[in-house]
Design a protein around this motif. Structure first.
Motif, short mmCIF file in Angstrom:
data_model
loop_
_atom_site.label_atom_id
_atom_site.label_comp_id
_atom_site.label_asym_id
_atom_site.label_seq_id
_atom_site.Cartn_x
_atom_site.Cartn_y
_atom_site.Cartn_z
N ASP A 70 0.86 -1.18 0.00
CA ASP A 70 0.00 0.00 0.00
C ASP A 70 0.90 1.24 0.00
O ASP A 70 2.04 1.18 0.44
CB ASP A 70 -0.88 0.00 1.26
N HIS A 72 1.67 5.29 1.13
CA HIS A 72 1.40 6.13 2.30
C HIS A 72 0.48 7.29 1.98
O HIS A 72 -0.24 7.77 2.84
CB HIS A 72 2.70 6.67 2.88
N ALA A 221 -3.83 10.76 3.50
CA ALA A 221 -4.24 9.39 3.16
C ALA A 221 -5.75 9.17 3.14
O ALA A 221 -6.20 8.11 2.75
CB ALA A 221 -3.61 8.42 4.15
N ARG A 235 -10.33 5.54 -1.06
CA ARG A 235 -9.25 4.65 -0.65
C ARG A 235 -9.81 3.60 0.29
O ARG A 235 -10.54 3.94 1.23
CB ARG A 235 -8.16 5.43 0.09
N PRO A 237 -8.22 1.17 2.79
CA PRO A 237 -6.87 0.92 3.34
C PRO A 237 -6.43 -0.53 3.16
O PRO A 237 -7.20 -1.45 3.43
CB PRO A 237 -7.03 1.26 4.82
N TRP A 241 -6.60 2.26 -4.00
CA TRP A 241 -6.83 3.69 -4.15
C TRP A 241 -7.51 3.87 -5.50
O TRP A 241 -7.09 3.25 -6.49
CB TRP A 241 -5.52 4.47 -4.19
N TYR B 83 -1.09 3.61 8.16
CA TYR B 83 -2.33 3.84 7.40
C TYR B 83 -2.84 5.27 7.56
O TYR B 83 -3.80 5.67 6.91
CB TYR B 83 -3.41 2.85 7.83
N ARG B 90 -9.32 1.86 11.16
CA ARG B 90 -8.63 0.84 10.35
C ARG B 90 -9.18 -0.54 10.67
O ARG B 90 -9.39 -1.36 9.78
CB ARG B 90 -7.12 0.93 10.63
#
Lengths: 571, 330
Positions: A70, A72, A221, A235, A237, A241, B83, B90
């Motif tokens: 992933d 940042h 982010a 996005r 996580p 994206w 993240y 999250r």
């Protein structure tokens, strides 16, 4: 039973409460108050282009790029990660200048620039038609804000060295008018290179954010608002994206990109990523393993683009360790390593042998150094004998006068390439009487070990993505011997002289002999055994047209990518 | 039984905090800290110091621990620097994905496992029993990542390329890129489509174990006197097995459920990794690799909580399948 259910509800409730309670940590709670309005403004601005966007022909379709990690995001701190840096430069944000295929500077956010005769001023004239995705114009204020932000260590920007010759603080920048900005500095080399990598940030959104909070601000982010060819959509996580074409991107720069949508997908296992490429689940597999590239080349409808990349792979020898303080031993280690065999075995021949830290794509690269220290075990043995290392007990490993064996531990973080190279080197060096002991470490521990003051290591595999602006003072200058990056710990006045001089010669023709002399001195000192600069390989679905991958980066040409209408697919 | 379960649950809270504390100190005392992950050539010591400060790593370990514990007890799980979002957000993004995968696999594993186990017990010693024993043992013994890759090879790659099947299953992910543009029903179908291979992998592995457990349990039961009595009364064999045999044979299987339930959250790690399934397993691996301590701690606490919850569920299910336990409790 009712009691049972009540109890279950209680436990469930408590878990929900634990997870659901909001804390007041950094960034907590800001996501809603900042991102909601910011993204609403983006939607509102983009809606004004509804019905006006070009259609037909090359316009349309979605492309999926798969990688193992992933990214940042778009904060200054994130620029240290290759994926993020490229998305800042080529996808979501804009730099002042970009590079063409020959790496010459090209106008991008800046239409023109001028360096003063005494080389102490650089003036950029900006485009007047670049809008942030929320409708605000990009101005000189944004450029000045970005500069002042990244030179502040609190921004956690990883490349402050780009601007080390600039006048301190606000003295270094001057907003001349809304679209003109001027920088002041001491004369130095490669003035423009720094500006190719620095993406400009929106002052109107981040101007009020304390610099030390930028790295945890949701802008980076959760809801980046850029001015580049693709706007941020969402996005997930650890998953993806999603970006959408920016219809407001200036016509003079190509206008709206051809692709409607671009998705960056995270697939942590490379084998799965290969399967996705073959089954057309992803269109691009970034940074393929060599054996995967071989598989992909045999598949119809796929192509593998190999291109040189400004990255170098080497073994750093810690000369603070008595055994490695002798240059003869370090030279012997290089001479006893069959680097060409390693390149064939590990990289399938797709790498360039190195003898210095200058990557092949850099203008100062000296190809004549390539065969300077060829595999020569005989000479390696002679050097070791001259340094007092002889196999006194006939066990195959050399000892010094005190009977201590020549055992060198080589540390690295978990990585298949390093594991393979380590194993090959272990066998090769055994042949000259050196026992190399490769040891894999967790990345954080490995980094800490090679950068801490104690330098508790003997040898370490290191890969550097060097970029195009080289400054090796952190690595080899005597003044930096206690710094983070002085792995080798060598101190050499001649090397210092070259390093000091190189940063100040603006003319490349004049600088080239000094670069050559510098590289030759490195060759003599052998602080590292430079191994190679590998080609980077990206697997690409052939439905994707006009994909050019070169040392500028995997995403450098994304504005030109397109898919023929018959090759587009729906999810 | 319930007061026992409640007591056990309450006692588990300090135990879970103890485990999280242990993880905190082990990860904190390991060489290298989270800031070292961000080290890049050219970075200055000042920048590194700022990164350490923004991560709260500049304070002494005990102060960091106290700060973490205080926030944790207030329900604040902290902030994920990798993240760049609160840990709560999250985890809330990852947990449902794992629960969907795990609950589906658990359901099918027990369904198939019980059916196969009962069939084997009823046909004990037959050819069918031997074949099913071999098959269940095979799946039970297979490394999950290998099985996952084999299923991808068969049902995604070969199905598409070699056998030209009219359909193949997606290799990875929870949904197709761009699925948000689909109609709700198509989005649902797309999700189900992506669930097939990871669920199948987990199901095959778990069902093998369940089947073997059920077989043994059922064999114990059908040799009991009351089964012989039921048959002597002239009850049809199906009724004997389903009503008298299965009900009693399932009691030990409930324990298995209690064990499998929490295991599914932590045990899906490799499956999630291979299938790029953005769940808790993948999150925990990434967070450990990146030393994202707040996420690891919250995840550890959550996994531990699931163990407690699994045991509690097992206790409750005992009551459901065994009236004697229910009556003694009431």
């Amino acid at each position: 039973m009712r009691r049972s259910l009540s109890l279950l509800s209680l436990v469930a409730l408590s878990i929900t409460a634990c997870v659901g309670e909001s804390g007041d940590g950094p960034g907590a709670g800001l996501g809603d108050t900042f991102c909601g309005p910011a993204l609403a403004r983006v939607d509102s601005f983009m809606a004004t282009f509804a019905g006006e966007e070009p259609t037909g022909g090359r316009y349309g379709g979605m492309v999926v790029v798969g990688t193992v990690a992933d990214m940042h995001g778009m904060s200054p701190r994130a620029a240290g990660d290759v994926g993020s840096a490229q998305h800042q430069q080529f996808v979501n944000l804009m730099t002042l200048i970009e590079a063409d295929e020959s790496f010459d500077p090209m106008p991008y956010l800046a239409t023109s620039w001028e360096v003063s005769e005494d080389r102490t001023e650089l003036t950029f004239r900006l485009r007047e038609d670049v809008y942030w995705h929320d409708g605000e114009l990009t101005t000189a204020q944004d450029v000045a804000f970005t500069y002042l932000t990244v030179i502040n260590p609190a921004s956690e920007y990883p490349n402050p060295g780009f601007f080390q010759h600039y006048l301190p603080g606000e003295e270094g920048v001057e907003v001349v008018d809304s679209f003109t900005v001027k920088f002041h500095f001491q004369p130095h080399a490669d003035i423009l290179e720094s500006w190719r990598g620095l993406a400009i940030l929106p002052h109107h959104l981040l101007g009020d954010v304390p610099t030390e909070e930028l790295s945890t601000h949701p802008y980076g982010a959760v809801c980046p608002v850029g001015n580049g060819p693709f706007r941020f959509v969402s996005r997930a996580p650890g998953e993806s994206w999603t970006f959408q074409a920016n219809p407001a991107f200036p016509e003079a720069l190509g206008g709206r990109p051809y692709l409607d949508r671009y998705v960056y997908r995270v697939i942590p296992t490379q084998t799965t990523l290969l399967a996705e490429l073959i089954t057309k689940g992803v269109d691009v597999y970034v940074q393929m393993l060599p054996n995967h590239a071989a598989t992909a080349r045999e598949e119809t409808g796929l192509t593998v683009l190999s291109f040189p990349y400004p990255a170098i792979f080497f073994v750093a020898w810690n000369s603070r360790v008595p055994e490695l303080s002798d240059v003869r031993v370090r030279r012997a280690l290089t001479l006893g390593t069959n680097r060409r065999q390693i390149i064939e075995g590990v990289q399938g021949g797709e790498a360039v042998l190195l003898n210095s830290g200058v990557p092949p794509v850099h203008w100062a690269f000296d190809p004549s150094l390539g065969d300077s220290l060829p595999y020569d075990p005989e000479q390696a043995r002679s050097l070791l004998i001259a340094a007092g290392w002889v196999d006194r007990d006939e066990d195959g490993i050399r000892e010094n006068l005190d009977g201590e064996p020549l055992v060198i531990e080589l540390i690295y973080n978990q990585n298949r390439e390093r594991q393979q190279v380590g194993e090959i080197m272990r066998v090769q060096l055994r042949d000259i009487g050196v026992e190399l002991r490769p040891r894999v470490m967790e990345f954080g521990a490995y980094m800490s070990q090679i950068t801490s003051e104690e330098r508790d290591f003997e040898g370490a595999f290191v890969t550097f993505e060097t970029g195009f602006r080289l400054d090796d003072r952190d690595l080899f200058h005597s003044d930096a011997v206690d710094g983070l990056w002085a792995f080798a710990g060598i101190m050499d006045p001649e090397l210092d002289r070259y390093l000091d001089t190189l940063q100040l010669i603006p003319d490349r023709v004049e600088a080239l002999p000094v670069w050559r002399a510098y590289q030759n001195r490195l060759l003599q000192l052998q602080p590292y055994t430079f191994l190679y600069s590998a080609l980077r390989r990206d697997g690409v679905n052939e439905r994707l047209q006009d994909v050019v991958m070169d040392p500028r980066g995997d995403w450098a040409t994304i504005r030109q990518w397109w898919i023929a209408p018959q090759d587009r697919k729906t999810p | 039984m319930l007061s026992f379960s409640l007591r056990r649950t309450l006692l588990a809270i300090p135990l879970l905090l103890g485990v999280a504390t242990l993880v905190f100190f082990v990860l904190s005392l390991a060489p290298g800290d989270a800031a070292s992950i961000y080290l890049r050539p050219g970075m200055t010591p000042e920048t590194l110091e700022h990164i350490r400060r923004s991560m709260g790593l500049d304070d002494p370990l005990l102060i960091r621990y106290g700060r973490w514990l205080l926030a944790f007890l207030q329900g604040d799980f902290g902030y994920s620097h990798f993240y760049q979002m609160p840990v709560r957000d999250r985890i809330l993004a990852a947990l449902p994905n794992t629960l969907i995968l795990a609950s589906g696999a658990l359901f099918f594993a027990f369904l198939i496992g019980i059916l196969v186990g009962v069939l084997q017990a009823v046909k004990e010693g037959s050819f069918l029993d031997s074949v099913l024993s071999g098959v269940t043992l095979f799946f039970y013994s297979m490394p999950s990542f290998w099985l996952a890759l084999m299923l991808i090879l068969f049902f995604s790659l070969s199905a598409m390329k070699l056998w030209n099947w009219p359909f193949s299953f997606p290799v990875s992910g929870i949904q197709s890129p761009g699925a948000d543009l689909l109609a709700p029903w198509d989005q649902f179908r797309d999700r189900i489509h992506h669930l097939v291979l990871p669920t199948l992998t987990l199901t095959l592995i778990l069902a093998g174990g369940v089947a073997r457990y059920v077989r043994t349990s059922m064999l114990d039961v059908i040799r009991q006197d009351y089964i012989r009595t039921a048959r002597a009364k002239g009850l049809p064999e199906t009724r004997v097995i389903m009503k008298h045999g299965l009900r009693n044979g399932l009691i030990p299987v409930v324990t298995l459920f209690g064990v499998y339930f929490p295991f599914l959250l932590s045990g899906t790690v490799l499956i999630e990794y291979v299938f790029a399934w953005p769940g808790m397993g993948q999150l925990m691996v990434e967070s450990i690799l990146r030393k994202d301590l707040p996420v690891v701690l919250a995840g550890t606490f959550l996994f531990g909580g699931m163990v407690v919850l699994g045991n509690l569920l097992a206790d409750l299910l005992y009551g459901v399948v065994d009236p004697r336990i229910r009556q003694s409790d009431g």
